[in-house]
Design a protein around this motif. Structure first.
Motif, PDB file in Angstrom:
ATOM      1  N   GLN A   1     -13.785 -10.763  -7.348  1.00 14.98           N
ATOM      2  CA  GLN A   1     -12.461 -10.290  -7.288  1.00 14.98           C
ATOM      3  C   GLN A   1     -11.768 -10.697  -6.144  1.00 14.98           C
ATOM      4  O   GLN A   1     -12.246 -10.901  -5.089  1.00 14.98           O
ATOM      5  CB  GLN A   1     -12.674  -8.689  -7.088  1.00 14.98           C
ATOM      6  N   VAL A   2     -10.611 -11.387  -6.339  1.00 19.03           N
ATOM      7  CA  VAL A   2      -9.774 -11.922  -5.241  1.00 19.03           C
ATOM      8  C   VAL A   2      -8.871 -10.958  -4.885  1.00 19.03           C
ATOM      9  O   VAL A   2      -8.137 -10.096  -5.544  1.00 19.03           O
ATOM     10  CB  VAL A   2      -9.128 -13.062  -5.685  1.00 19.03           C
ATOM     11  N   GLN A   3      -8.615 -10.828  -3.594  1.00 18.38           N
ATOM     12  CA  GLN A   3      -7.711  -9.842  -3.052  1.00 18.38           C
ATOM     13  C   GLN A   3      -6.817 -10.532  -1.826  1.00 18.38           C
ATOM     14  O   GLN A   3      -7.271 -11.469  -1.128  1.00 18.38           O
ATOM     15  CB  GLN A   3      -8.576  -8.628  -2.083  1.00 18.38           C
ATOM     16  N   LEU A   4      -5.531 -10.351  -2.219  1.00 15.85           N
ATOM     17  CA  LEU A   4      -4.513 -10.883  -1.083  1.00 15.85           C
ATOM     18  C   LEU A   4      -3.978  -9.731  -0.386  1.00 15.85           C
ATOM     19  O   LEU A   4      -3.290  -8.859  -1.308  1.00 15.85           O
ATOM     20  CB  LEU A   4      -3.447 -11.536  -1.793  1.00 15.85           C
ATOM     21  N   VAL A   5      -3.855  -9.424   0.669  1.00 18.64           N
ATOM     22  CA  VAL A   5      -3.177  -8.316   1.487  1.00 18.64           C
ATOM     23  C   VAL A   5      -2.351  -8.853   2.435  1.00 18.64           C
ATOM     24  O   VAL A   5      -2.529  -9.776   3.240  1.00 18.64           O
ATOM     25  CB  VAL A   5      -4.377  -7.649   2.263  1.00 18.64           C
ATOM     26  N   GLU A   6      -0.981  -8.326   2.172  1.00 17.31           N
ATOM     27  CA  GLU A   6       0.082  -8.831   2.913  1.00 17.31           C
ATOM     28  C   GLU A   6       0.284  -7.722   4.207  1.00 17.31           C
ATOM     29  O   GLU A   6      -0.087  -6.704   3.859  1.00 17.31           O
ATOM     30  CB  GLU A   6       1.484  -8.859   2.428  1.00 17.31           C
ATOM     31  N   SER A   7       0.894  -8.235   5.055  1.00 17.36           N
ATOM     32  CA  SER A   7       1.110  -7.341   6.427  1.00 17.36           C
ATOM     33  C   SER A   7       2.172  -7.983   6.995  1.00 17.36           C
ATOM     34  O   SER A   7       2.755  -9.193   6.851  1.00 17.36           O
ATOM     35  CB  SER A   7      -0.052  -7.171   7.353  1.00 17.36           C
ATOM     36  N   GLY A   8       3.077  -7.272   7.901  1.00  9.27           N
ATOM     37  CA  GLY A   8       3.998  -7.821   9.019  1.00  9.27           C
ATOM     38  C   GLY A   8       5.455  -7.246   8.532  1.00  9.27           C
ATOM     39  O   GLY A   8       6.525  -7.904   9.125  1.00  9.27           O
ATOM     40  N   GLY A   9       5.478  -6.664   7.543  1.00  7.87           N
ATOM     41  CA  GLY A   9       7.070  -6.580   7.024  1.00  7.87           C
ATOM     42  C   GLY A   9       7.659  -5.392   7.955  1.00  7.87           C
ATOM     43  O   GLY A   9       6.866  -4.836   8.787  1.00  7.87           O
ATOM     44  N   GLY A  10       9.131  -4.921   7.904  1.00  6.44           N
ATOM     45  CA  GLY A  10       9.639  -3.966   8.339  1.00  6.44           C
ATOM     46  C   GLY A  10      11.093  -4.044   8.555  1.00  6.44           C
ATOM     47  O   GLY A  10      11.737  -4.729   7.777  1.00  6.44           O
ATOM     48  N   LEU A  11      11.701  -3.513   9.659  1.00  9.10           N
ATOM     49  CA  LEU A  11      13.144  -3.503   9.586  1.00  9.10           C
ATOM     50  C   LEU A  11      13.636  -4.094  10.975  1.00  9.10           C
ATOM     51  O   LEU A  11      13.043  -4.047  11.958  1.00  9.10           O
ATOM     52  CB  LEU A  11      13.731  -2.147   9.717  1.00  9.10           C
ATOM     53  N   VAL A  12      14.399  -5.133  10.680  1.00  9.70           N
ATOM     54  CA  VAL A  12      14.972  -5.921  11.808  1.00  9.70           C
ATOM     55  C   VAL A  12      16.506  -6.268  11.484  1.00  9.70           C
ATOM     56  O   VAL A  12      16.929  -6.246  10.409  1.00  9.70           O
ATOM     57  CB  VAL A  12      14.254  -7.211  11.629  1.00  9.70           C
TER      58      VAL A  12
ATOM     59  N   GLN B   1       0.212  -6.875  -2.879  1.00  7.28           N
ATOM     60  CA  GLN B   1       0.688  -5.783  -3.364  1.00  7.28           C
ATOM     61  C   GLN B   1       2.010  -5.749  -2.687  1.00  7.28           C
ATOM     62  O   GLN B   1       2.743  -5.041  -3.227  1.00  7.28           O
ATOM     63  CB  GLN B   1       0.190  -4.509  -2.566  1.00  7.28           C
ATOM     64  N   GLY B   2       2.488  -6.652  -1.776  1.00  7.89           N
ATOM     65  CA  GLY B   2       3.902  -6.720  -1.401  1.00  7.89           C
ATOM     66  C   GLY B   2       3.882  -6.201  -0.068  1.00  7.89           C
ATOM     67  O   GLY B   2       3.539  -5.122   0.235  1.00  7.89           O
ATOM     68  N   THR B   3       5.143  -6.434   0.592  1.00  6.21           N
ATOM     69  CA  THR B   3       5.444  -5.792   1.913  1.00  6.21           C
ATOM     70  C   THR B   3       6.978  -6.036   2.065  1.00  6.21           C
ATOM     71  O   THR B   3       7.502  -6.809   1.719  1.00  6.21           O
ATOM     72  CB  THR B   3       4.583  -6.550   3.102  1.00  6.21           C
ATOM     73  N   GLN B   4       7.577  -4.691   2.376  1.00  2.00           N
ATOM     74  CA  GLN B   4       9.033  -4.485   2.682  1.00  2.00           C
ATOM     75  C   GLN B   4       9.413  -5.314   3.808  1.00  2.00           C
ATOM     76  O   GLN B   4       9.150  -5.030   4.895  1.00  2.00           O
ATOM     77  CB  GLN B   4       9.376  -2.917   2.292  1.00  2.00           C
ATOM     78  N   VAL B   5      10.639  -6.217   3.654  1.00  2.00           N
ATOM     79  CA  VAL B   5      11.175  -6.676   4.581  1.00  2.00           C
ATOM     80  C   VAL B   5      12.768  -6.131   4.642  1.00  2.00           C
ATOM     81  O   VAL B   5      13.568  -6.317   3.553  1.00  2.00           O
ATOM     82  CB  VAL B   5      11.396  -8.065   4.781  1.00  2.00           C
ATOM     83  N   THR B   6      13.445  -5.610   5.662  1.00  2.00           N
ATOM     84  CA  THR B   6      14.746  -4.871   5.648  1.00  2.00           C
ATOM     85  C   THR B   6      15.484  -5.600   6.692  1.00  2.00           C
ATOM     86  O   THR B   6      15.074  -5.427   7.841  1.00  2.00           O
ATOM     87  CB  THR B   6      14.846  -3.550   5.613  1.00  2.00           C
ATOM     88  N   VAL B   7      16.557  -5.996   6.402  1.00  2.00           N
ATOM     89  CA  VAL B   7      17.612  -6.873   7.431  1.00  2.00           C
ATOM     90  C   VAL B   7      18.728  -6.065   7.507  1.00  2.00           C
ATOM     91  O   VAL B   7      19.626  -6.134   6.434  1.00  2.00           O
ATOM     92  CB  VAL B   7      17.644  -8.318   7.326  1.00  2.00           C
TER      93      VAL B   7
END
Length: 128
Positions: free
Chosen positions: A1-12, A120-126
């Protein structure tokens, strides 16, 4: 099973920077490229950048060229997306992906259908 885990998104704020990370885990899978895609509300998922795992050759969408930098850490099995000079139009969910397919020469996968594994995706809001 392959897993990809994103991190680091946020509001900027516009003009700011963020760095996304994508850690890959699992055994027995082959990956030729790792890439980043993004999807804004009401829009299709679009290619952002990709890096050839062996050799580190990079490619970018025209909309992010000169502002975003993709890199990888082979030891940590992690790919990064450094995003500078962010604009409100960069707001989206950012997805990490891995492709198993072989691409010769300067060709590379830039369609979502060419990637086999997804995070799973990470939200980036500018904000403007």
């Amino acid at each position: 099973q392959v897993q990809l885990v994103e991190s680091g998104g946020g509001l900027v704020q516009a003009g700011g920077s963020l760095r996304l990370s994508c850690a890959a885990s699992g055994r027995g899978y082959v990956r030729s490229f790792m890439g980043w895609f993004r999807q804004a509300p009401g829009k299709e998922r679009e290619f952002v950048s990709t890096i050839r795992w062996s050799g580190g050759v990079t490619n970018y969408a025209d909309s992010v060229k000169g502002r975003f930098t993709i890199s990888r850490d082979i030891v940590k099995n992690t790919v990064y997306l450094q995003m500078n000079s962010l604009k409100p139009e960069d707001t989206a969910v950012y997805y990490c992906a891995a492709s198993r397919s072989f691409y010769s020469g300067s060709t590379y996968p830039k369609e979502s259908t060419e990637y086999d594994y997804w995070g799973q995706g990470t939200q980036v809001t500018v904000s403007s």
